[in-house]
Design a protein around this motif. Structure first.
Motif, mmCIF file in Angstrom:
data_model
loop_
_atom_site.group_PDB
_atom_site.id
_atom_site.type_symbol
_atom_site.label_atom_id
_atom_site.label_comp_id
_atom_site.label_asym_id
_atom_site.label_seq_id
_atom_site.Cartn_x
_atom_site.Cartn_y
_atom_site.Cartn_z
ATOM 1 N N ASP A 202 0.923 -1.257 0.073
ATOM 2 C CA ASP A 202 0.359 -0.153 0.104
ATOM 3 C C ASP A 202 0.868 1.201 -0.137
ATOM 4 O O ASP A 202 0.299 2.385 0.107
ATOM 5 N N THR A 203 2.246 1.322 -0.222
ATOM 6 C CA THR A 203 2.994 2.250 -0.126
ATOM 7 C C THR A 203 2.925 3.314 -1.375
ATOM 8 O O THR A 203 2.852 4.542 -1.022
ATOM 9 N N ALA A 204 2.982 2.664 -2.457
ATOM 10 C CA ALA A 204 2.692 3.482 -3.709
ATOM 11 C C ALA A 204 1.466 4.241 -3.695
ATOM 12 O O ALA A 204 1.554 5.497 -3.967
ATOM 13 N N VAL A 205 0.304 3.602 -3.219
ATOM 14 C CA VAL A 205 -0.994 4.272 -3.488
ATOM 15 C C VAL A 205 -1.086 5.615 -2.356
ATOM 16 O O VAL A 205 -1.534 6.751 -2.602
ATOM 17 N N LYS A 206 -0.464 5.198 -1.234
ATOM 18 C CA LYS A 206 -0.429 6.344 -0.204
ATOM 19 C C LYS A 206 0.487 7.478 -0.661
ATOM 20 O O LYS A 206 0.121 8.578 -0.093
ATOM 21 N N ALA A 207 1.663 7.304 -1.114
ATOM 22 C CA ALA A 207 2.720 8.340 -1.616
ATOM 23 C C ALA A 207 2.217 9.031 -2.711
ATOM 24 O O ALA A 207 2.413 10.291 -2.491
ATOM 25 N N ARG A 208 1.321 8.566 -3.348
ATOM 26 C CA ARG A 208 0.835 9.165 -4.665
ATOM 27 C C ARG A 208 -0.666 9.755 -4.456
ATOM 28 O O ARG A 208 -1.098 10.503 -5.241
ATOM 29 N N GLY A 209 -1.028 9.577 -3.229
ATOM 30 C CA GLY A 209 -2.513 10.304 -2.677
ATOM 31 C C GLY A 209 -3.443 9.575 -3.168
ATOM 32 O O GLY A 209 -4.468 10.237 -3.354
ATOM 33 N N GLN A 210 -3.410 8.272 -3.460
ATOM 34 C CA GLN A 210 -4.226 7.501 -4.395
ATOM 35 C C GLN A 210 -5.071 6.711 -3.466
ATOM 36 O O GLN A 210 -6.122 6.066 -3.810
#
Length: 718
Positions: A202-210
């Motif tokens: 879940d890091t990528a979606v959180k980092a991108r605000g998604q």
């Protein structure tokens, strides 16, 4: 529960081919006896795995992801046994359904640091079952023995002929096969993924605000959505008497005003207009008996309870007699206040009530209770209630509660439209279900050599279980009020623990590590006081009482080593130590501090050793230890909800501070190698930090602080 008791062939069911020829596996588990059996009925758990034709493997995660990492750790369990390619693994949040119940709870809910402990064995088995079905499908395609086929990185290979097929190619055929009667699970020595540091899914979606949080729900997802906010009676237990709608309805964008028994809700075309409309109202409240509650009265009430009758939670020998005949007697009274959860994302929920049922979008830890209790209140059966779980912007136990779900649902019913109800930070903090306040009298006797011959502890506190799960209160004892004290690892000779239930009219609920958050403080501060009375080193004193508990001793020794306990401290510095077990994990912490001024405390480092049994993802364990330390440090330094005239006096971060980045010390975490059963990791790092800090401060100043937070004694973190 033993792994072999959790899943049988009879309970493993093939659901059939997924859309497009994929493979869908499901299984059911018996409910545990902890809550479901006590309630007189069992509940099933269902978790399922999907393999799509393109090879993507998706796990429906039955628990809430609130930062603790289960959206990565649970898929890791399946991936390890499935022999899939981690780069092709995905997750989605499971829908609300009794078959997704946590087997340790008997209902679908997240808490108690249980996700890995509950789902490790069954999810590994479902991965292994899928692996064997895929192997059999390939063997039949190639007309070779299945034992000659090998699963590796999302493919089935036949080394003798060099043939290879991807899982996506085989999934349709595999779905038509009966599941094997038994499957072999890997030993930890064979693990390729489990036990290794693994990046979170879940890091990528959180980092991108998604990443989708509850507060992000919008009209495109739920057409016709109204946004609302609410004002509850400021006094605990109070009710709404009357309110004039006109001032709110005069605000642009406001659509309606909804009256709830204890609150008023303003609905509008957006949050800000709803907030302006709410601020224009002047509700009249029936404050009720709670209006007499005060901080001084509540504290005195708990102290008096320590001199009154109490239920016995633990009895080993005649502790009173042993202490009476001891060479030296040590006694201390400790107190802790009510604490708020202070989640970064305020309480919110979106609800849509129709004639056919209720649909909820929410950052919740309690999907099952929403179906059972909110649905029932609206006249629906559980199966008529759909719950879409979003990411949680902090949970810590607060989002196990249903109050914010109820409010949104009844507002939707009144408005005849879907409603997103967002609490202000002030409403959130003033109307929390707080960590209980507590008082505890600790007494011990030491012999001529300074060794304990007996220890007694008497705790007075409000009960969480008496409200939430009353069947868990046995003979007047709420086990959460004495956890960590009743099952102490220390050999005190004789041991008695008592509990005096004092429900005070202030709402209480689960808070990170629950009762351990204060029993750890009581016991570990008292251990330092005993060491001082015995003229012994605090670590050496504890070690002398842990001879029968080698796991505890090893953790304490490692934390001491990591925290440089045996090395000289720099001038003006001091170190404190604490050890505590909770949720199946043992944690020891060493804190090093100095005073920048008479009242400014600088925390230079925290050393943490943890034995949580077999580790799934070391990155998660380390992150959760750090997170729990930050949370516990904030509570120890600043946390306090004061009550006057039945009202919480704190409402936002200016008057309920948390530790800021500049105040945060470096943290060193060591994870003990262990083959023991999985322990929890989301909460066990919290209990030791407050006593370790207080013990260090006592060394530095000569002052023993027997109440929290430090700020009420004039101290501040810098």
């Amino acid at each position: 529960m033993p792994a072999n008791a959790m899943l049988s062939r009879r309970s493993l069911l093939k659901a059939g081919a997924a859309a497009g020829g994929g493979l869908l596996l499901s299984y059911t588990l018996p409910a545990s006896t902890r809550t479901a059996a006590a309630a007189g009925k069992g509940t099933q758990v269902n978790a399922w795995l999907r393999i799509d034709p393109d090879g993507i493997v998706t796990l429906s995660v039955p628990a809430a992801e609130m930062g603790q990492g289960i959206a990565t750790s649970l898929p890791m369990l399946v991936c390890e046994e499935l022999e899939s390619d981690w780069r092709q693994v995905r997750f989605e949040f499971a829908p609300a359904n009794p078959v997704y119940a946590n087997p340790l709870f008997g209902m679908q809910a997240t808490g108690g640091s249980t996700a890995i402990r509950a789902f490790s064995a069954p999810l590994r088995k479902v991965g292994a079952t899928a692996r064997e079905m895929l192997r059999e499908a390939a063997a039949r395609r190639w007309k070779v023995p299945a034992e000659e086929c090998k699963a590796d990185k999302g493919t089935i290979q036949h080394p003798k002929t060099g043939r290879k097929a991807a899982y996506g190619e085989l999934a349709g055929a595999a779905a038509k096969l009966p599941p094997p009667a038994t499957v072999a699970l890997k030993s930890p020595q064979e693990w390729k993924l489990l036990g290794k540091p693994t990046k979170r899914l879940d890091t990528a979606v959180k980092a991108r605000g998604q990443a989708g949080y509850g507060i992000d729900i919008h009209n495109a997802q739920v057409p016709g959505l109204l946004t609302g906010t609410l004002m509850a009676c400021p006094v605990y237990g109070g009710k709404l008497k009357s309110v004039d709608d006109a001032p709110a309805l005069a605000v642009k964008g406001v659509k309606s005003v909804v009256r709830l028994p204890d609150a008023v809700v303003v609905l509008a075309d957006g949050y800000w207009n709803a907030r302006l409309g709410l601020e224009a109202l002047k509700p009249e409240w029936d404050e009720g008996a709670g209006a007499t509650l005060s901080e001084a009265g509540l504290a005195e009430d708990l102290r008096k309870a320590l001199d009154g009758p109490a239920a016995v939670a633990k009895q080993e020998g005649d502790a009173a007699a042993a202490i009476s005949g001891a060479k030296q007697k040590v006694e201390a009274l400790y107190e802790v206040p009510y604490l708020a959860h202070a989640t970064m994302e305020p309480m919110n929920a979106t609800a849509h009530v129709t004639a056919d049922g209720l649909e909820v979008w929410a950052p919740t830890q309690a999907q099952g209770p929403i179906q059972m209790f909110v649905g029932k209140a609206l006249g629906f059966k559980p199966e008529q209630v759909k719950v879409h779980t979003t990411f949680l912007g902090g949970g810590f136990g607060r989002r196990f509660e249903l109050d914010f779900i109820f409010s949104a649902a009844f507002a939707s019913k009144a408005a005849g439209a879907p409603v997103k109800l967002v609490w202000s930070r002030e409403e959130d903090m003033r109307h929390d279900f707080y960590r209980p306040a507590a008082a505890c009298r600790m007494t011990a006797g030491l012999d001529g050599a300074g060794m304990p011959v007996g220890m007694t502890a008497k705790v007075a506190s409000p009960s969480i279980f008496s409200r939430v799960f009353p069947q868990m209160v046995k003979d007047g004892v709420d086990p959460m009020g004495v956890e960590g004290l009743a099952e102490t690892p220390y050999a005190f000779g004789t041991h008695r623990v008592e509990y005096a239930m004092k429900n005070q009219g202030v709402p209480v609920g689960f808070w990170r590590s629950v009762g351990n958050s204060f029993t750890g403080y009581f016991q570990e501060c008292f251990m330092d006081e005993l060491a001082e009375a015995a003229k012994a080193d605090p670590v050496a004193f504890r070690m002398s009482l842990l001879k029968a508990k080698p796991r505890f001793a090893a953790v304490l020794q490692k934390a001491a080593e990591l925290g440089d306990w045996d090395k000289p401290v720099l001038a003006g510095r001091a170190r404190g130590v604490a050890l505590h077990e909770s949720f199946g994990s043992i944690v020891a912490e060493v804190v090093e501090i100095s005073l920048a001024s008479a009242t400014d405390v600088k925390v230079h480092q925290v050393a943490c050793a943890v034995d949580c049994g077999l580790v799934i993802n070391p990155d998660t364990v380390e992150a959760q230890m750090e997170s729990a330390i930050v949370y516990g440090l904030s509570g120890a330094a600043y946390g306090k909800i004061a009550v006057e005239k039945g009202r919480a006096q704190q409402s936002n971060f200016p008057d309920y501070p948390v530790v800021r980045m500049a105040q945060m010390p470096p943290i060193k975490v060591h994870i003990m190698a262990s083959s023991e059963a999985h322990g929890g990791v989301g909460e066990p790092g919290t209990p030791p930090i407050a006593p370790a800090l207080v013990n260090a401060l006592a060394k530095l100043t000569g002052k023993r602080l027997r109440s929290l937070p430090l700020s009420q004694h004039g101290f501040n973190l810098v």
